[in-house]
Scaffold this motif. Structure first.
Motif, PDB file in Angstrom:
ATOM      1  N   CYS A  20      47.473  37.753  48.097  1.00  0.00           N
ATOM      2  CA  CYS A  20      46.386  37.228  47.290  1.00  0.00           C
ATOM      3  C   CYS A  20      46.629  35.763  46.981  1.00  0.00           C
ATOM      4  CB  CYS A  20      46.268  38.027  45.996  1.00  0.00           C
ATOM      5  SG  CYS A  20      44.805  37.577  45.066  1.00  0.00           S
ATOM      6  N   CYS A  24      47.090  37.560  39.152  1.00  0.00           N
ATOM      7  CA  CYS A  24      46.651  38.140  37.880  1.00  0.00           C
ATOM      8  C   CYS A  24      47.797  38.935  37.247  1.00  0.00           C
ATOM      9  CB  CYS A  24      45.443  39.036  38.090  1.00  0.00           C
ATOM     10  SG  CYS A  24      44.072  38.114  38.806  1.00  0.00           S
ATOM     11  N   CYS A  27      47.948  42.684  37.643  1.00  0.00           N
ATOM     12  CA  CYS A  27      47.871  43.189  39.012  1.00  0.00           C
ATOM     13  C   CYS A  27      49.079  42.765  39.838  1.00  0.00           C
ATOM     14  CB  CYS A  27      46.598  42.666  39.659  1.00  0.00           C
ATOM     15  SG  CYS A  27      46.390  43.146  41.368  1.00  0.00           S
ATOM     16  N   GLY A  67      44.854  43.333  47.331  1.00  0.00           N
ATOM     17  CA  GLY A  67      44.963  41.930  47.531  1.00  0.00           C
ATOM     18  C   GLY A  67      43.597  41.230  47.579  1.00  0.00           C
ATOM     19  N   ASN A  96      37.978  38.193  44.433  1.00  0.00           N
ATOM     20  CA  ASN A  96      38.040  37.349  43.231  1.00  0.00           C
ATOM     21  C   ASN A  96      37.029  36.196  43.328  1.00  0.00           C
ATOM     22  OD1 ASN A  96      39.255  35.319  44.838  1.00  0.00           O
ATOM     23  ND2 ASN A  96      41.317  36.037  44.307  1.00  0.00           N
TER      24      ASN A  96
END
Ligand code: SAM
Ligand code: SF4
Length: 334
Positions: A20, A24, A27, A67, A96
């Protein structure tokens, strides 16, 4: 496909990468970063084979996640192949949003290219409208990119764009109204999601947990009593409500507090390293990669494996009982 408890399985959520471009806290905490070796991640061809076999067994909806799925190379090619699979009627992506506005080689936005490749619904994560808080929560200063991504998705004209906001008491509790307003102005379907124990970090404390019911009450205090809209279903476990006066619909996903959460579950998950997982909130997962990489195994063997996993789907998740956080959401595929 039906399991032992009467769940009809028609939805496969597929993680195509554990990587990713954000970090976050709930996560992918910094202390938890160890990427899978690429050889352990299913190739696009392997992923497509599983989806094709699933489609033959009754899967009609696929959501691609990670991801961050848009960080994987040639991802648009993958979506084009996906579109060609017979019986897959509904293709979605969870993102995202930070890469949706990026231009492709053809000079269009990635959002537009996804739309052209048959993606119908886009779920975009946005927990806050405060750029500083966004940077703190995601580890990246990408707030503007996320907003540009949302705009690119709106311009591309998807059938539905959902905004997913994870509820956190000290982070976005005071921003709930602003998020509702943001969604209303842009005609986006906002859903508030309870924090789930799919991480291993200090973020998942009792103190940070904001129940969906409490968030709803906070909003109703300001906006008036919401009207339940049980007939609205989006292929997932959200409960929807209409806000008086504006007609705006918003959803709450109360995995921790809604005791009926699992009754209508229609989902299986495929992790990017090929584990078929009957439930997000249970540690059971079954290694499909071995079957896929064994050249003696036919599509019928893959189908049999699939059905065996459906048979092992639990009646409900274990988050409230003995679940010990142990696997990051980024590795499972949210
Ligand atoms: N990168 C994409 C994104 O952020 O939307 C897709 C993958 S992400 C794992 C999918 C969803 O899981 C996001 O909406 C994210 O907010 C949510 N999520 C991640 N960790 C979570 C947690 N501990 N509790 C609740 N939701 C979580
Ligand atoms: Fe990345 Fe999505 Fe996880 Fe955030 S929630 S770290 S954007 S995969």
């Amino acid at each position: 496909m039906e399991d032992r408890f009467g769940h009809h399985i028609s939805y496969l959520r597929v993680s195509i990468t554990d990587r990713c471009n954000e970090r976050c806290q709930y996560c992918m905490p910094y202390e938890e970063q160890d990427w899978l070796d690429r050889s352990n991640v299913l190739s696009y061809e392997e992923l497509l084979r599983v989806i094709r076999v699933g489609a033959g067994l009754g899967v009609s909806k696929v959501r691609i996640t990670g991801g961050e799925p848009l960080t994987r190379r040639n991802v648009l090619w993958f979506f084009e192949q996906l579109q060609a699979i017979e019986k897959i009627e509904d293709i979605g992506i969870s993102t995202n949003g930070t890469l949706l506005a990026r231009a492709t080689e053809d000079g269009i936005t990635t959002a537009q290219a996804l739309k052209n490749a048959g993606v119908r619904t886009v779920n975009i994560s946005l927990d806050t409208l405060d750029p500083a808080e966004y940077a703190k929560a995601t580890g990246r200063d990408y707030f503007d990119r996320a907003i540009e991504g949302i705009d690119a998705a709106r311009e591309a004209g998807f059938e539905k764009i959902k905004i997913n906001s994870v509820l956190m008491r000290h982070r976005n509790e005071h921003e709930l109204w602003d998020l509702v307003e943001f969604a209303r102005e842009r005609d986006l379907l906002l859903r508030f999601i309870e924090l789930m124990p799919v991480s291993t970090t200090e973020v998942l404390t009792e103190e940070n947990f904001l129940p969906a019911g409490e968030a709803k009450k906070l909003l109703e205090f300001r906006l008036g009593k919401f009207e339940a809209r049980p007939n609205i279903r989006t292929n997932g476990p959200a409960s929807y409500y209409e806000i008086p006066g504006t007609g705006q619909i918003i959803g709450f996903i109360g995995a921790m507090t809604n005791l009926h959460f699992c009754e209508t579950c229609n989902k299986l998950r495929l992790t990017c390293e090929g584990k078929l997982r009957p439930c997000l909130g249970s540690h059971h997962e079954f290694d499909m990669r071995e079957v896929l990489r064994d050249t003696s195994m036919t599509d019928e063997d893959v189908a049999k494996f699939f059905l065996d996993v459906v048979d092992r789907k639990p009646e409900q998740h274990e988050f409230r009982e003995n679940y010990q956080p142990g696997r990051r959401m980024v590795a499972i595929g949210g």
